[in-house]
Design an enzyme around this catalytic site. Structure first.
Site, PDB file in Angstrom:
ATOM      1  N   LEU A  27       0.993  -1.106  -0.029  1.00  0.00           N
ATOM      2  CA  LEU A  27       0.051   0.027  -0.001  1.00  0.00           C
ATOM      3  C   LEU A  27       0.922   1.313  -0.083  1.00  0.00           C
ATOM      4  CD1 LEU A  27      -2.738  -0.834   2.642  1.00  0.00           C
ATOM      5  CD2 LEU A  27      -3.036  -0.241   0.244  1.00  0.00           C
ATOM      6  N   ASP A  28       0.353   2.056  -0.884  1.00  0.00           N
ATOM      7  CA  ASP A  28       1.536   3.544  -0.757  1.00  0.00           C
ATOM      8  C   ASP A  28       1.369   4.119   0.624  1.00  0.00           C
ATOM      9  OD1 ASP A  28       1.828   2.879  -3.654  1.00  0.00           O
ATOM     10  OD2 ASP A  28       0.117   4.415  -4.161  1.00  0.00           O
ATOM     11  N   LYS A  29       2.470   4.825   0.769  1.00  0.00           N
ATOM     12  CA  LYS A  29       2.630   5.561   2.050  1.00  0.00           C
ATOM     13  C   LYS A  29       1.349   6.447   2.168  1.00  0.00           C
ATOM     14  CE  LYS A  29       5.779   8.869   4.186  1.00  0.00           C
ATOM     15  NZ  LYS A  29       6.947   9.490   4.094  1.00  0.00           N
ATOM     16  N   SER A  74      -1.765   5.871   1.529  1.00  0.00           N
ATOM     17  CA  SER A  74      -2.757   5.043   1.442  1.00  0.00           C
ATOM     18  C   SER A  74      -2.880   4.331   2.860  1.00  0.00           C
ATOM     19  CB  SER A  74      -2.940   4.112   0.389  1.00  0.00           C
ATOM     20  OG  SER A  74      -2.817   4.868  -0.994  1.00  0.00           O
TER      21      SER A  74
END
Length: 233
Positions: free
Chosen positions: A99-101, A103
């Site tokens: 998961l992106d930072k 998100s």
């Protein structure tokens, strides 16, 4: 047993990532640098980056609520916080799917590298469900275009058809069966929408439930058995 499979059984990483570690010379077998494709047995000593590893640990699967601002990485000296800073568990576990930072939401963590690889394999079409908030009011046309598949020019691919449902004026629910990098953000940007918040609430049959950011729970036997069954393991 082939060395890459052995490392996966030890929970070090997936077989594919094990091959990379071997190629980089980070794996020693009985004091010697390991070679790709070699086999190991119960009497062999295997070290990964100087740490001895061995199989036989019971499979562990955790459901973890990754908060905003936490980076999905094993080691990054530039990252302020990484997943391992928040998950204090006696067995080494690795996440399946990033998961992106910026998100948040559900990450599955496990010590079985083969399970990680099976969950992440796009061809298996495992569902991942998200809540997405965008910067302007949602239209039926926008959702229909997302559901039908979006051509991403920068990657020269068209995303798979997916399930999309409006939740509120600015929020929709999306179920994906592939794992293109920053897929939802790219899909929205193709129609001049920008993601303001993104939360993953389900991976396969496992949901975020009542977890709060930074919390995790250990999955029970039935949940783990279903994961293995659905992954064909």
């Amino acid at each position: 047993m082939r060395l890459n499979k052995y490392l996966a059984h030890c929970g070090v990483c997936s077989r594919r990532d094990a091959d990379k570690l071997i190629e980089k010379g980070q794996v020693l077998v009985n004091g010697r640098t390991a070679l790709p494709g070699m086999a190991v047995g119960d009497g062999d000593e295997v070290l990964v980056s100087g740490r001895r590893v061995s199989p036989g640990q019971e499979t562990v699967v955790l459901a973890f609520y990754k908060p905003l601002g936490v980076t999905c990485t094993e080691k990054d000296r530039h990252a302020e916080r990484i997943v391992s800073d928040l998950v204090d568990y006696p067995v080494r576990v690795t996440y399946a799917g990033r998961l992106d930072k910026d998100s948040e939401g559900l990450l599955l963590l496990t010590n079985d590298g083969d399970l990680i690889q099976a969950m992440m394999k796009g061809a298996n079409r495992h569902e991942k469900e998200y809540l997405v908030r965008v910067n302007k009011e949602i239209t039926a046309e926008f959702l229909e275009k997302l559901a039908g598949g979006v051509y991403l020019e920068e990657l020269d691919i068209t995303t798979r058809e997916c399930q999309v449902e409006q939740v509120s004026r600015f929020t929709f629910r999306m179920v994906l069966t592939q794992g293109v990098n920053r897929q939802i953000k790219r899909m929205c940007r193709a129609y001049d929408y920008h993601v303001r918040a993104l939360k993953r609430v389900r991976v396969m049959h496992v949901t975020l439930g009542n977890l709060k950011p930074g919390e995790y729970r250990e999955l029970g036997g039935e949940d783990v058995e279903r994961l293995y069954r659905d992954c064909g393991l």
